[in-house]
Design a protein around this motif. Sequence first.
Motif: not given
Length: 290
Positions: A38-41, A73-93
């Motif tokens: 699925r396209y993420w957007d 953040e939205r998907v991580g709050a709805l279901t299991r996201l891999a990798n977790p939202a907090a990790v993705v947020r940290w690693n995106s910068d």
Amino acid sequence: MPRIALATYDPGDRPSKDRDLPVLVDALREAGADAEARYWDDPAADWAGYDLVLIRSTWDYSWRAAEFGAWVERVGALTRLANPAAVVRWNSDKRYLGELAAAGVPTVETRYIAPGEPAELPGGHEYVIKPTSGAGARFAARYTPDRHETAVRQLARMHAEGFTAMVQPYLRNIDVSGERALQFFGGRLLHASRKGAVLAPGTPFDADKVAHPDLEPWQPTDAELAVAEKALACVPGGAPGLLYARVDLVDGEDGRPRVMELELVEPNLFLFLHPASLPRVTSAVLAAAG
């Protein structure tokens, strides 16, 4: 039957650059999962309806960092996201490299120049400029000190678009030993690859580049494994929370491996180069989906 979405990007009228995606979707289906790309957007996607959303090739995210961050953040709050939202947020910068260095992980020496800060660039050695949010060598270029004015123009362009720049010395050993990518999946080393240097002298920062030239399988050394594992141990939340990770290493002037990047968002798995790894990846994804 677990429902699994593999998040990717919309290539428009061009073929997708993710060669592994259809192979992995088919493998998951053959293993009994209801899997689809699925396209993420995609505004019509019902992310809550999946047991797992696996970020695979959202390779346009760095152009749309705020939008992608909100999606994570939205998907991580709805279901299991891999990798977790907090990790993705940290690693995106990529300012995370400073945190790794502070924790004692051997890394490529990095300075950061944010919008509004003076363009203080090296005057005695070759160096690289790239954005803290980027993928596929986008907005990356290699400079000698005599190309200072061109480098300043690149900084001005990046700053105008809101990017913070990274400045790193160009490590000449990459021209000899290349860049090694150690891929971890399910908490263990999956496989490793080596590629040649990406940045040729004089290539404009906004030119299209071959992100993985001369890619080949690689057997990592004990020293490379040690550096990679030390870097992963510094990830917020710890390495056990990661489904996948790729640690990109280059050799410093002393010949020892250093972390160039830690890829925890959407690393290319290079399954086309390592087809024997597909069953392990499939099993780990199924386990993550429960």
